[in-house]
Design a protein around this motif. Sequence first.
Motif, PDB file in Angstrom:
ATOM      1  N   SER A 164       0.831  -1.199   0.000  1.00  0.00           N
ATOM      2  CA  SER A 164       0.000   0.000   0.000  1.00  0.00           C
ATOM      3  C   SER A 164       0.869   1.254   0.000  1.00  0.00           C
ATOM      4  N   ARG A 166       0.763   3.646   2.057  1.00  0.00           N
ATOM      5  CA  ARG A 166       1.214   3.903   3.422  1.00  0.00           C
ATOM      6  C   ARG A 166       2.437   3.048   3.773  1.00  0.00           C
ATOM      7  N   SER A 337     -13.770   0.499   8.435  1.00  0.00           N
ATOM      8  CA  SER A 337     -13.687   1.481   7.349  1.00  0.00           C
ATOM      9  C   SER A 337     -14.235   2.839   7.775  1.00  0.00           C
ATOM     10  N   GLY A 342      -8.405   1.165   7.867  1.00  0.00           N
ATOM     11  CA  GLY A 342      -8.123   0.697   6.509  1.00  0.00           C
ATOM     12  C   GLY A 342      -9.141  -0.228   5.897  1.00  0.00           C
ATOM     13  N   ASP A 361     -12.473   4.972   4.991  1.00  0.00           N
ATOM     14  CA  ASP A 361     -11.149   4.452   5.356  1.00  0.00           C
ATOM     15  C   ASP A 361     -11.006   3.017   4.874  1.00  0.00           C
ATOM     16  N   HIS A 362     -10.787   2.830   3.571  1.00  0.00           N
ATOM     17  CA  HIS A 362     -10.716   1.487   3.007  1.00  0.00           C
ATOM     18  C   HIS A 362      -9.419   1.255   2.230  1.00  0.00           C
ATOM     19  N   HIS A 363      -8.326   1.872   2.701  1.00  0.00           N
ATOM     20  CA  HIS A 363      -7.088   1.773   1.928  1.00  0.00           C
ATOM     21  C   HIS A 363      -6.535   0.353   1.873  1.00  0.00           C
ATOM     22  N   ASN A 364      -6.893  -0.521   2.840  1.00  0.00           N
ATOM     23  CA  ASN A 364      -6.428  -1.908   2.776  1.00  0.00           C
ATOM     24  C   ASN A 364      -6.991  -2.642   1.559  1.00  0.00           C
ATOM     25  N   ALA A 366      -8.287  -0.812  -1.296  1.00  0.00           N
ATOM     26  CA  ALA A 366      -8.601   0.303  -2.187  1.00  0.00           C
ATOM     27  C   ALA A 366      -8.897  -0.164  -3.608  1.00  0.00           C
TER      28      ALA A 366
END
Length: 442
Positions: A164, A166, A337, A342, A361-364, A366
């Motif tokens: 990711s 991050r 989320s 994430g 908040d769903h970057h895990n 995405a």
Amino acid sequence: MGLPHDITYAAAALATSPVWAYRMWRTGKWRTDWGGRFGRGEPVVPMPNDQGGRRRRLLIHAVSVGEVNAIRQLVDLLHREHGDRVELVIATTTDTGYARARELFAADHSVVRYPLDFTVAVRRFLDRVRPSAVALVELEVWPNFVDECKRRDIPIVVINGRLSARSFSRYRYLRPVVRSMFASLAAAAVQTPDYAQRFIAMGTPADRVHVLDTMKWDTAEVADDVPNAGELAEQMGIDRAHPLVVAGSTGPGEERLLIDAIRAECPPETQLLLVPRKPERFDEVAALDATIIRRSDRKPTAAVREGQPAHTLFLLDTMGELRKAYALADVVVIGRSFNGLGGSDPIEPIALSKPTIVGPDHHNFADVVHAFEKAGGIVATRQLGPAIAKLLANPDQAAELARHGRDVILSRQGSTQRHAELLLKVLGLADTSIVDAAAPSP
């Protein structure tokens, strides 16, 4: 070579011991397989092979439950179609991951505990397992493990790889230290083109990086119902005649947010089933409201309660029943989320044709959320209450959302077969070109 890393690990463990020791004591995680974590255990003997002959041993490391679930189809494919040539050993890190791996794989494969990255633990572990090659799920690249495998000429492959933005930003500060790890990979099978560029930037040669999409599309079991879901509803007292919102894999702060949103925005007959991601939070969530009905408190023959209060609240405080809960839902909310953690995996409920909401908040996940959102197969929003109320009030719109989401899943399947071909090639059992997936960039 491993001594500097060992010293760093020991110093970090000592400095942070008040924090992790307290957490392990509070959650009961100190009762774990410490011997296995330090590489101890019996040698892994070959599992029976009906067709006889010598097989190559592939060690697949999946950290926890999510990664273990992600390799189900891969393990099945390799065992079913190549079991005469490939023996599989499954390694996991967490206690819940180990339990899940035992449940899924122990009948046909050895399941072991993955060691801490101390040199002596890694060497003991590799002496016991003696793999021909290693597949690391998603990332989990550790310096001492990579160095020891390199010393023993054991190729390492990252499968279902993800890096990711991050994580990449953190790794960049450590690039002089970790670059050799990424450069040592025999191959990296990653989920998206963006991940591929990050692996290359960290030092993995470009010709070893392959975009094969995520195997989670394949592990999604597309179905219209789930066995024993009705029994779960009956045992908990869920009224099937009234709408049910299921919040899966929730994290800190989200349960209160969900309760307040349901009470403020939804009709009084709406029911909410909370499913926290971590078992150690069950009691904490149960204490949020005196009316919460816990799964563990319900007798197997319980009937729907008469006179349930408005906005009846349920807590699924058992493991392994989330899929059943999703099957009962009229609307699903994806946990972690709405609190900056994430997000969790939205594929499973959508595969069950459930209209699904995910927070910002769903970057895990995405790339997965983007694929669904682009096709109109998920609702991504900060406005939780209004989004739930809208889907409950518009069943045709909710059904269309679910249908588009399922179409995305069916169109993206096939990654598992591509991963199997790559692993066979690394094991020296196939001489084929690896064709990257034609998957869109997130």
